[in-house]
Scaffold this active site. Sequence first.
Site, PDB file in Angstrom:
ATOM      1  CG  ASP A   1      -7.263  -3.562  -1.680  1.00 33.45           C
ATOM      2  OD1 ASP A   1      -7.838  -2.626  -1.102  1.00 33.45           O
ATOM      3  OD2 ASP A   1      -6.033  -3.716  -1.684  1.00 33.45           O
TER       4      ASP A   1
ATOM      5  CG  HIS B   1      -5.564  -2.817   1.609  1.00 34.21           C
ATOM      6  ND1 HIS B   1      -4.919  -2.622   0.399  1.00 34.21           N
ATOM      7  CD2 HIS B   1      -5.025  -1.894   2.450  1.00 34.21           C
ATOM      8  CE1 HIS B   1      -4.055  -1.626   0.507  1.00 34.21           C
ATOM      9  NE2 HIS B   1      -4.083  -1.166   1.749  1.00 34.21           N
TER      10      HIS B   1
ATOM     11  CB  SER C   1      -0.961  -0.071   1.195  1.00 32.79           C
ATOM     12  OG  SER C   1      -2.000   0.847   1.041  1.00 32.79           O
TER      13      SER C   1
HETATM   14  N1  GSH Z   1      -7.494   2.451   9.051  1.00 34.58           N
HETATM   15  C1  GSH Z   1      -7.744   2.647   7.667  1.00 34.58           C
HETATM   16  C2  GSH Z   1      -7.035   1.647   6.811  1.00 34.58           C
HETATM   17  C3  GSH Z   1      -5.616   1.459   7.179  1.00 34.58           C
HETATM   18  C4  GSH Z   1      -5.064   0.231   6.533  1.00 34.58           C
HETATM   19  O1  GSH Z   1      -5.754  -0.576   5.881  1.00 34.58           O
HETATM   20  N2  GSH Z   1      -3.794   0.093   6.705  1.00 34.58           N
HETATM   21  C5  GSH Z   1      -3.125  -0.985   6.073  1.00 34.58           C
HETATM   22  C6  GSH Z   1      -2.050  -0.396   5.197  1.00 34.58           C
HETATM   23  S1  GSH Z   1      -2.748   0.792   4.062  1.00 34.58           S
HETATM   24  C7  GSH Z   1      -2.489  -1.891   7.109  1.00 34.58           C
HETATM   25  O2  GSH Z   1      -1.531  -2.566   6.812  1.00 34.58           O
HETATM   26  N3  GSH Z   1      -3.004  -1.889   8.327  1.00 34.58           N
HETATM   27  C8  GSH Z   1      -2.398  -2.590   9.443  1.00 34.58           C
HETATM   28  C9  GSH Z   1      -2.715  -4.027   9.562  1.00 34.58           C
HETATM   29  O3  GSH Z   1      -3.577  -4.556   8.838  1.00 34.58           O
HETATM   30  O4  GSH Z   1      -2.074  -4.700  10.412  1.00 34.58           O
HETATM   31  C10 GSH Z   1      -9.215   2.538   7.379  1.00 34.58           C
HETATM   32  O5  GSH Z   1      -9.898   1.972   8.195  1.00 34.58           O
HETATM   33  O6  GSH Z   1      -9.633   2.990   6.303  1.00 34.58           O
END
Ligand code: GSH
Length: 284
Positions: free
Chosen positions: A229, A262, A145
């Site tokens: 995603d 995602h 991402s």
């Molecule tokens: N918090 C955001 C999305 C954040 C998100 O999806 N982060 C991804 C990277 S873009 C991630 O790796 N989150 C941490 C995880 O899944 O451990 C939302 O709810 O829209």
Amino acid sequence: MTLQTTKTHAVHGGTLRYLKHDSTATGTPMTLSVFTPAGEGPFPVLIWLSGLTCTEDNFTTKAGAYQAAAEHGVIIVAPDTSPRGDGVADDPAYDLGQGAGFYLDATQAPWAPHFRMETYVTGELIALIDAEFATTGVRSISGHSMGGHGALTLALNHPDLFRSVSAFAPICSPTRCAWGEKAFTAYLGDDRAAWDRHDAAKRIAAGAAKDPDGGGVFDDILIDQGDADSFLTDQLKPELLKAAADAAGQKITLRMQPGYDHSYFFMASFIADHIAFHAERLKT
Ligand SMILES: N[C@@H](CCC(=O)N[C@@H](CS)C(=O)NCC(=O)O)C(=O)O
């Protein structure tokens, strides 16, 4: 710039360390994890860049990368996604400030003093890892991402530093999506001319993937993208990267993975393919 070990775990015959150090690039303490395979080495290195809201811990605990890294004899380095701390600028939103460094050097207040993630990763982090671990001195880069954007743009802007690049669900053209427009306005200012250097699709369109002899700097770029995603259409836009690559003659293997979202369940499902992709190139 000495590394301090805060935790050590045995995993798949190798060693996982959580580390911290005082960074001269960001002017803050920085944290990271480093997996080293069993044996004396030297080993090549894969740098992993994580996405929005992540620390070094998300990839380390969720990606399931270390069995393949042990099998291929690859060190994996996973840094935090931004500087952090009380004296560091922040924003209440999850997509700006601490946890959202976008792997660039900010030029605008209040971000410029500490948000210097391009210099941190391409300069200080690489030098530190090569100085403190038994590396072969060659490395590749991957990420997810925002970290996929980081991997692609750092590789395209510093091709001499990396043998290969891959990404999971990267933000392919941040100048043309809301996450990128918001972050780049804050970190780089309103002049969009300064933004294009940090846009992988635009860098490839501008010829960054070509070497001076006309060949490709990278023989292939591996991208995995889940078709379930929720960020695919509005934020990630792999079709822009693919179109730019096709027009520029840069080979990209874009794998649309049916049913994957995602989350790190997606990374865990395909990380072994990415490690094999990099290992093949790191050992030649
Ligand atoms: N918090 C955001 C999305 C954040 C998100 O999806 N982060 C991804 C990277 S873009 C991630 O790796 N989150 C941490 C995880 O899944 O451990 C939302 O709810 O829209």
